[in-house]
Design a protein around this motif. Structure first.
Motif, PDB file in Angstrom:
ATOM      1  N   ILE A  19     -10.705  -4.440   4.132  1.00 45.54           N
ATOM      2  CA  ILE A  19      -9.812  -3.336   4.445  1.00 45.54           C
ATOM      3  C   ILE A  19     -10.433  -2.031   3.960  1.00 45.54           C
ATOM      4  O   ILE A  19     -11.223  -2.018   3.011  1.00 45.54           O
ATOM      5  CB  ILE A  19      -8.413  -3.520   3.825  1.00 45.54           C
ATOM      6  CG1 ILE A  19      -8.482  -3.433   2.302  1.00 45.54           C
ATOM      7  CG2 ILE A  19      -7.799  -4.846   4.261  1.00 45.54           C
ATOM      8  CD1 ILE A  19      -7.130  -3.371   1.637  1.00 45.54           C
TER       9      ILE A  19
ATOM     10  N   TRP B 215      -4.157   6.354  -4.055  1.00 46.13           N
ATOM     11  CA  TRP B 215      -3.650   5.101  -3.494  1.00 46.13           C
ATOM     12  C   TRP B 215      -3.084   4.185  -4.581  1.00 46.13           C
ATOM     13  O   TRP B 215      -3.551   4.181  -5.716  1.00 46.13           O
ATOM     14  CB  TRP B 215      -4.771   4.352  -2.774  1.00 46.13           C
ATOM     15  CG  TRP B 215      -5.238   5.006  -1.516  1.00 46.13           C
ATOM     16  CD1 TRP B 215      -6.253   5.885  -1.389  1.00 46.13           C
ATOM     17  CD2 TRP B 215      -4.674   4.847  -0.220  1.00 46.13           C
ATOM     18  NE1 TRP B 215      -6.392   6.294  -0.081  1.00 46.13           N
ATOM     19  CE2 TRP B 215      -5.430   5.654   0.662  1.00 46.13           C
ATOM     20  CE3 TRP B 215      -3.626   4.092   0.296  1.00 46.13           C
ATOM     21  CZ2 TRP B 215      -5.151   5.744   2.018  1.00 46.13           C
ATOM     22  CZ3 TRP B 215      -3.347   4.165   1.648  1.00 46.13           C
ATOM     23  CH2 TRP B 215      -4.100   4.986   2.501  1.00 46.13           C
TER      24      TRP B 215
ATOM     25  N   LEU C 203      -4.957   2.901   7.393  1.00 47.09           N
ATOM     26  CA  LEU C 203      -5.419   1.584   6.985  1.00 47.09           C
ATOM     27  C   LEU C 203      -6.283   0.998   8.101  1.00 47.09           C
ATOM     28  O   LEU C 203      -5.828   0.868   9.243  1.00 47.09           O
ATOM     29  CB  LEU C 203      -4.237   0.655   6.705  1.00 47.09           C
ATOM     30  CG  LEU C 203      -4.577  -0.830   6.539  1.00 47.09           C
ATOM     31  CD1 LEU C 203      -5.444  -1.050   5.296  1.00 47.09           C
ATOM     32  CD2 LEU C 203      -3.310  -1.679   6.482  1.00 47.09           C
TER      33      LEU C 203
ATOM     34  N   LEU D  56       0.837  -1.194   0.000  1.00 48.54           N
ATOM     35  CA  LEU D  56       0.000   0.000   0.000  1.00 48.54           C
ATOM     36  C   LEU D  56       0.871   1.243   0.000  1.00 48.54           C
ATOM     37  O   LEU D  56       1.901   1.300   0.687  1.00 48.54           O
ATOM     38  CB  LEU D  56      -0.921   0.024   1.226  1.00 48.54           C
ATOM     39  CG  LEU D  56      -1.886  -1.156   1.412  1.00 48.54           C
ATOM     40  CD1 LEU D  56      -2.559  -1.072   2.766  1.00 48.54           C
ATOM     41  CD2 LEU D  56      -2.917  -1.190   0.305  1.00 48.54           C
TER      42      LEU D  56
ATOM     43  N   LEU E 237      -9.216   2.025   3.138  1.00 46.86           N
ATOM     44  CA  LEU E 237      -8.146   3.009   2.971  1.00 46.86           C
ATOM     45  C   LEU E 237      -8.767   4.385   3.136  1.00 46.86           C
ATOM     46  O   LEU E 237      -9.661   4.767   2.357  1.00 46.86           O
ATOM     47  CB  LEU E 237      -7.492   2.860   1.588  1.00 46.86           C
ATOM     48  CG  LEU E 237      -7.047   1.441   1.202  1.00 46.86           C
ATOM     49  CD1 LEU E 237      -6.546   1.413  -0.232  1.00 46.86           C
ATOM     50  CD2 LEU E 237      -5.980   0.935   2.157  1.00 46.86           C
TER      51      LEU E 237
ATOM     52  N   CYS F 172      -0.506   5.435   7.240  1.00 46.07           N
ATOM     53  CA  CYS F 172       0.220   5.345   5.969  1.00 46.07           C
ATOM     54  C   CYS F 172       0.819   6.720   5.657  1.00 46.07           C
ATOM     55  O   CYS F 172       0.132   7.580   5.101  1.00 46.07           O
ATOM     56  CB  CYS F 172      -0.710   4.897   4.847  1.00 46.07           C
ATOM     57  SG  CYS F 172      -1.511   3.310   5.135  1.00 46.07           S
TER      58      CYS F 172
END
Length: 383
Positions: free
Chosen positions: A121, A132, A87, A79, A123, A97
């Motif tokens: 997940i 991303w 995350l 990522l 983001l 991140c």
């Protein structure tokens, strides 16, 4: 020569293209799957997740995807965010991140921690999927240190707001208001019901307005107050995940404040009707034994002792923190009530034995029928 030059140029271009196809830190990973094609966003209108469409969801900051962990063992989750982001794994915040830095997660360790074939997940960061890069990759060389998730890492989950905390505070204020009303309008009766010295007196004073009128306006008011107090304790026990009398399966399961108040009203009404049914049962059995003269005194003692006992329990419960969910065995909940009812049975015998010129055996059998048998049956069906 021209043909050889073309072959060499084509070969070099293939190697150059292979080098450019690497992803992750220093492009040291082969891309196995690009998660950009799997991105989802939550649609408020449909109350579900829908595929990400650039034209419609370019302003979305939260992008989600399902990662097939079981089919991608020994691979890595890669990522990177152009701006600072976060995350979330299974609705829990796991990592920050930092902008421009690759985050490398080992899918084997994710599978060991979560024990799920697929992980959800999310983001969260700058708007748009272009912010991303998300891949499942296979290392083609040592790619530096990877992050193995353990249970001791930061885990921030959304707080589960329960309407019971608000109900607990409002319920205490409501019971306080009820008792304030009783002491204001029925002061003499209040002092009689809540006087421990009056309870332990074997020969009670002449409180004919209470004893001789168990279905009168004053006595019914205190019976209703007892019902409201017992229902409050019952709701607290239900909050501890102890399902008494299978009420947890009969009442609505939503934890909203309005639903809890609705359940509280139903339980209060059922308890109030049960107390009236107990008086009818005591009167019926008393008439069979020719104990009509002690039926009202018996019921008065039941209400008086129950008011004192339940009030003490509510004070103790109010001193605790109702937000802490503690695993309490059901035997610990029933034990104080069993001790109380047995002690009340013994005291009722002492109180009533001097009121009748009969043999003790008849009085004892009468009390067993109206007090001990309902206790045993109640314990049997309580759990």
């Amino acid at each position: 020569m021209i043909t050889l030059s073309l072959v060499i140029s084509f070969t070099l271009s293939l190697f150059a293209q292979g080098r450019q196809e690497g992803v992750g830190p220093e492009q040291l990973y082969f891309p196995v799957h690009d998660l950009q094609a799997d991105l989802l966003v939550y649609d408020e209108a449909f109350k579900t997740y829908v595929p990400y469409i650039t034209e419609q969801h370019a302003s979305e900051q939260a992008l989600s995807a399902y990662v097939d962990v079981e089919s991608n063992r020994r691979y890595k989750l890669l990522l990177q965010s152009k701006a600072d982001g976060f995350l979330f794994i299974e609705a829990a915040l796991r990592r920050k991140c930092p902008a421009g830095q690759w985050l490398v997660l080992d899918l084997d360790s994710l599978f060991q921690v979560y024990k799920k074939p697929q992980l959800f997940i999310t983001l969260y960061g700058a708007a748009g999927a272009a912010n991303w890069q998300a891949y499942i990759g296979h290392p083609r060389s040592a790619a530096g240190q990877t992050i193995r998730l353990n249970d001791d890492l930061l885990s921030v989950r959304p707080r589960n707001f329960s309407g019971f905390i608000s109900f607990f505070s409002a319920g205490l204020l409501f019971l306080l208001a009820v008792h304030a009303f009783l002491i204001s309008f029925f002061r003499r009766a209040f002092q009689t019901f809540y006087n421990p010295l009056n309870l332990i007196t074997a020969d009670p004073a002449d409180d004919s307005f209470l004893i001789n009128r168990p279905l009168g306006r004053v006595s019914m008011a205190f019976t209703l107050a007892l019902s409201l107090s017992m229902a409050f304790l019952f709701m607290y026990v239900q909050h501890l995940n102890i399902n008494l009398f299978s009420m947890g399966t009969l009442l609505p399961h939503e934890s909203g404040f309005g639903t809890i108040v609705f359940n509280y009203g139903i339980i209060s009404g059922l308890i109030f009707l049960s107390l009236l049914a107990k008086y009818a049962f005591v009167a019926a059995v008393g008439s069979l034994y020719k104990f009509d003269t002690i039926v009202n005194l018996h019921y008065f003692r039941v209400i008086q002792s129950s008011l004192l006992f339940i009030t003490i329990l509510i004070i103790l419960v109010a001193a605790l923190n109702p937000g802490n969910m503690v695993e309490i065995p059901v035997s610990y909940v029933l034990l104080p009530f069993i001790v109380f009812y047995l002690a009340r049975l013994a005291w009722l015998y002492v109180t009533l034995v001097g009121q009748l010129p009969v043999k003790n055996l008849y009085l004892f059998s009468y009390l067993c029928i109206v007090e001990l048998i309902p206790l045993v049956v109640g314990i049997r069906f309580a759990v």
